[in-house]
Design a protein around this motif. Structure first.
Motif, mmCIF file in Angstrom:
data_model
loop_
_atom_site.group_PDB
_atom_site.id
_atom_site.type_symbol
_atom_site.label_atom_id
_atom_site.label_comp_id
_atom_site.label_asym_id
_atom_site.label_seq_id
_atom_site.Cartn_x
_atom_site.Cartn_y
_atom_site.Cartn_z
ATOM 1 N N GLY A 1 0.518 -2.155 -6.566
ATOM 2 C CA GLY A 1 0.998 -3.341 -5.887
ATOM 3 C C GLY A 1 1.716 -4.246 -6.866
ATOM 4 N N PHE A 2 2.735 -4.959 -6.394
ATOM 5 C CA PHE A 2 3.517 -5.811 -7.291
ATOM 6 C C PHE A 2 4.070 -7.009 -6.524
ATOM 7 C CE2 PHE A 2 6.283 -2.697 -5.385
ATOM 8 C CZ PHE A 2 7.446 -3.394 -5.074
ATOM 9 N N GLY A 3 4.387 -8.054 -7.284
ATOM 10 C CA GLY A 3 4.936 -9.261 -6.702
ATOM 11 C C GLY A 3 6.439 -9.332 -6.860
ATOM 12 N N ILE A 4 7.099 -9.896 -5.848
ATOM 13 C CA ILE A 4 8.538 -10.141 -5.881
ATOM 14 C C ILE A 4 8.732 -11.642 -5.724
ATOM 15 C CG2 ILE A 4 10.768 -9.698 -4.787
ATOM 16 C CD1 ILE A 4 9.649 -7.062 -3.773
ATOM 17 N N GLY A 5 9.247 -12.287 -6.753
ATOM 18 C CA GLY A 5 9.350 -13.736 -6.709
ATOM 19 C C GLY A 5 7.980 -14.376 -6.825
ATOM 20 N N LYS A 6 7.799 -15.513 -6.188
ATOM 21 C CA LYS A 6 6.555 -16.280 -6.327
ATOM 22 C C LYS A 6 5.561 -16.011 -5.206
ATOM 23 C CE LYS A 6 4.915 -21.005 -7.099
ATOM 24 N NZ LYS A 6 5.287 -22.439 -7.193
ATOM 25 N N HIS A 7 6.021 -15.556 -4.052
ATOM 26 C CA HIS A 7 5.149 -15.529 -2.880
ATOM 27 C C HIS A 7 4.960 -14.152 -2.241
ATOM 28 C CE1 HIS A 7 5.290 -19.910 -2.909
ATOM 29 N NE2 HIS A 7 6.613 -19.836 -2.997
ATOM 30 N N TYR B 1 -1.090 8.186 3.528
ATOM 31 C CA TYR B 1 -0.447 7.056 2.863
ATOM 32 C C TYR B 1 -0.782 5.748 3.575
ATOM 33 C CZ TYR B 1 2.300 10.854 0.872
ATOM 34 O OH TYR B 1 2.681 12.013 0.240
ATOM 35 N N ASP B 2 -0.921 4.685 2.783
ATOM 36 C CA ASP B 2 -1.108 3.331 3.304
ATOM 37 C C ASP B 2 -0.054 2.428 2.676
ATOM 38 O OD1 ASP B 2 -3.918 3.687 4.615
ATOM 39 O OD2 ASP B 2 -4.205 4.386 2.561
ATOM 40 N N TYR B 3 0.464 1.499 3.466
ATOM 41 C CA TYR B 3 1.453 0.548 2.974
ATOM 42 C C TYR B 3 1.000 -0.858 3.346
ATOM 43 C CZ TYR B 3 4.083 4.920 3.232
ATOM 44 O OH TYR B 3 4.472 6.230 3.120
ATOM 45 N N GLY B 4 1.353 -1.827 2.511
ATOM 46 C CA GLY B 4 0.943 -3.189 2.819
ATOM 47 C C GLY B 4 1.888 -4.228 2.258
ATOM 48 N N ILE B 5 1.831 -5.417 2.867
ATOM 49 C CA ILE B 5 2.638 -6.550 2.425
ATOM 50 C C ILE B 5 1.835 -7.823 2.637
ATOM 51 C CG2 ILE B 5 3.762 -6.769 4.690
ATOM 52 C CD1 ILE B 5 6.305 -7.644 3.209
ATOM 53 N N GLN B 6 1.972 -8.772 1.726
ATOM 54 C CA GLN B 6 1.360 -10.088 1.851
ATOM 55 C C GLN B 6 2.379 -11.144 1.430
ATOM 56 O OE1 GLN B 6 -2.269 -10.139 -0.497
ATOM 57 N NE2 GLN B 6 -3.469 -9.237 1.174
ATOM 58 N N TYR B 7 2.379 -12.261 2.173
ATOM 59 C CA TYR B 7 3.244 -13.391 1.811
ATOM 60 C C TYR B 7 2.385 -14.640 1.762
ATOM 61 C CZ TYR B 7 7.383 -16.283 1.388
ATOM 62 O OH TYR B 7 8.336 -17.145 0.917
ATOM 63 N N SER B 8 2.487 -15.358 0.656
ATOM 64 C CA SER B 8 1.616 -16.511 0.415
ATOM 65 C C SER B 8 2.426 -17.802 0.417
ATOM 66 C CB SER B 8 0.895 -16.346 -0.930
ATOM 67 O OG SER B 8 0.145 -17.500 -1.232
ATOM 68 N N PHE B 9 1.928 -18.803 1.158
ATOM 69 C CA PHE B 9 2.469 -20.157 1.124
ATOM 70 C C PHE B 9 1.490 -21.018 0.324
ATOM 71 C CE2 PHE B 9 3.864 -18.142 5.005
ATOM 72 C CZ PHE B 9 5.214 -18.450 5.088
ATOM 73 N N ASP B 10 1.962 -21.688 -0.716
ATOM 74 C CA ASP B 10 1.083 -22.461 -1.590
ATOM 75 C C ASP B 10 1.190 -23.943 -1.280
ATOM 76 O OD1 ASP B 10 0.451 -20.081 -2.830
ATOM 77 O OD2 ASP B 10 2.005 -20.306 -4.369
ATOM 78 N N PHE B 11 0.028 -24.617 -1.317
ATOM 79 C CA PHE B 11 -0.040 -26.039 -1.033
ATOM 80 C C PHE B 11 -0.904 -26.714 -2.089
ATOM 81 C CE2 PHE B 11 0.223 -23.687 2.953
ATOM 82 C CZ PHE B 11 1.341 -24.245 3.553
ATOM 83 N N GLY B 12 -0.964 -28.025 -2.030
ATOM 84 C CA GLY B 12 -1.833 -28.776 -2.926
ATOM 85 C C GLY B 12 -1.120 -29.161 -4.208
#
Length: 449
Positions: free
Chosen positions: A180-186, A230-241
């Motif tokens: 798994g890897f991140g693209i940009g910040k979120h 095979y399994d695939y996944g995606i997550q997108y995070s919105f940061d607050f505070g």
């Protein structure tokens, strides 16, 4: 001149890794029955969610979960979560199940114990990591019998009984490796390649024990399974505070509808009873087909999730899962299952994870609920299950302050599957889960001038 040397900080870590691998891999690779559910008779048995206690305690939410309570968490249910691993992580555990089966006025009690899983996560870069491990995929273990009088006609006049006996045992395991890897910040993306393997054995027989010398048929069907999934996944995070400590995460993951290889053995034989009702060994074999190559077509399973977390204080979330089990085929034969739907709701609360004098304030407290409309439709009835979950996280004193964090997680599920209506079986169960998690900085970079 600068010299960089990567070294292991402590030799005992190698020992822990090998120990966990031997215990958990050896336990999961066997094909013994670790369930007592009559509903495991259908399809590939009872399919287990790929989860550990820290998500089970929250009702099984996992699709939008990555770090929990500031701890690195291995979450194979969504490989996108690996991109947030910042420390080498090991997760190993076991579970125990206590079950009461009821049908009409008949009640039976069963219990099972198993080493449940082992998983490793290793950071590759600041925003990427690999993970590998072994989890159970499905379990089969049942032994049921239907008795009718009048040679199976149900006649009350003829007292000759006919027993229809069905039994099965076995398990499938899922060994995976993912990245798994991140693209940009979120945005985080990931995938698992898995190998599903194991044995499933099923037996059915028609028995008339009161007729001495009569031939009674018995059918033995076995499948030795092995294949890639095979399994695939995606997550997108919105940061607050103020310090981006609050996170709203949206997640999606899917199991691809790949096919597995299976070697099938199908044997039909006949046996007799002695005059005192003792079963003899098989008298002859009517059909003996062995080493037949077949295919098992798995269904696509889609997971959708949302979570909100104030890091180190609380987390709440929900999952919705759709399983296209009506597409499951074994040797080209559709298994007659229906599409499944699952809802998971739960959360976690940590009073004060920096408290120095109050250990209970640093503990994690979890609760959740799970509803599952399974792929089974029997006797004109949808087989559903409900469960409440509870969990506790026990932080342990670190061996190397700032570089290592240890935790024991405990989770309990109290639930019910099935119903007493329409001559079906109702299961009431308590499942206990326990695991040990290590977060450690295994590879330190030393700088020499």
């Amino acid at each position: 001149m600068q010299l960089y040397t990567l070294i292991m900080t402590k030799h005992y870590r190698i020992f822990i890794t090998i120990l966990f691998a031997i215990i958990a891999f050896g336990a999961n690779a066997q094909s013994t029955a670790t369930t007592s559910s009559p509903y495991s008779r259908y399809g590939l048995g009872i399919v287990d969610p790929i989860q550990s206690p820290q998500t089970i305690g929250m009702g099984g939410i996992s699709t939008a979960i990555n770090q929990i309570s500031n701890y690195n968490n291995i979450n194979p249910a969504n490989p996108a979560s690996y991109g947030l691993l910042t420390l080498t992580t090991i997760d190993a555990g076991f579970s125990s199940n206590l079950m009461t089966l009821s049908q009409g006025s008949i009640t039976d009690h069963n219990s099972n114990f198993k080493f449940s899983h082992v998983a490793f996560g290793i950071p590759v870069s600041k925003k990427s990591a690999i993970s590998f491990g072994l989890f159970p995929y499905s379990e089969m273990g049942y032994n049921t019998q239907v008795t009718k009088t009048g040679f199976g006609s149900g006649s009350s006049v003829d007292t000759n009984v006919t027993n229809y006996a069905y039994s099965g045992e076995g398990a499938l395991s899922k060994a995976y490796i993912g990245y798994g890897f991140g693209i940009g910040k979120h945005l985080y993306i990931g995938a698992n390649a898995s190998y599903i393997f194991g044995d499933l054995h099923q037996y059915s027989s028609t028995q008339i024990p009161t007729l001495y010398g009569m031939l009674n048929p018995i059918i033995e069907s076995s499948n030795v399974v092995g294949g890639v999934n095979y399994d695939y996944g995606i997550q997108y995070s919105f940061d607050f505070g103020e310090y981006s400590t609050q996170h709203l995460v949206l997640g999606y993951s899917t199991q691809a509808n790949t096919s597995l290889n299976s070697t099938n053995s199908y044997i039909v034989s006949q046996f007799t009873y002695t005059s005192d009702g003792t079963q003899n060994v098989a008298a002859d074999t009517v059909l003996n087909n062995q080493q037949t190559k077949t295919k098992i077509q798995l269904p696509q399973i889609n997971h959708f999730g949302i979570s909100f977390q104030n890091a180190g204080h609380f987390l709440v979330g929900a999952d919705y899962t759709m399983g296209h089990w009506s597409a499951l085929t074994i040797d080209g034969v559709n298994q007659g299952l229906r599409d499944s739907k699952t809802i998971n709701i739960g959360g976690e609360f940590t009073p004060n994870n920096t408290a120095l004098r109050n250990y209970f304030a640093r503990m994690d407290y979890q609760a959740g609920f799970k509803y599952d409309q399974s792929y089974l439709y029997l006797n004109n009835t949808n087989i559903k299950s409900y469960s409440f979950t509870f969990g506790l996280g026990f932080p342990l004193a670190p061996a190397n302050v700032g570089n290592s964090f240890y935790k024991i997680n405990f989770a309990a599920e109290l639930g019910q599957t099935g119903t007493l209506a329409n001559s079906l079986v109702m299961e009431k169960y308590i499942t206990l889960h326990l695991n040990f998690v290590i977060n450690d900085r295994w590879f330190l970079k030393y700088k020499f001038e």
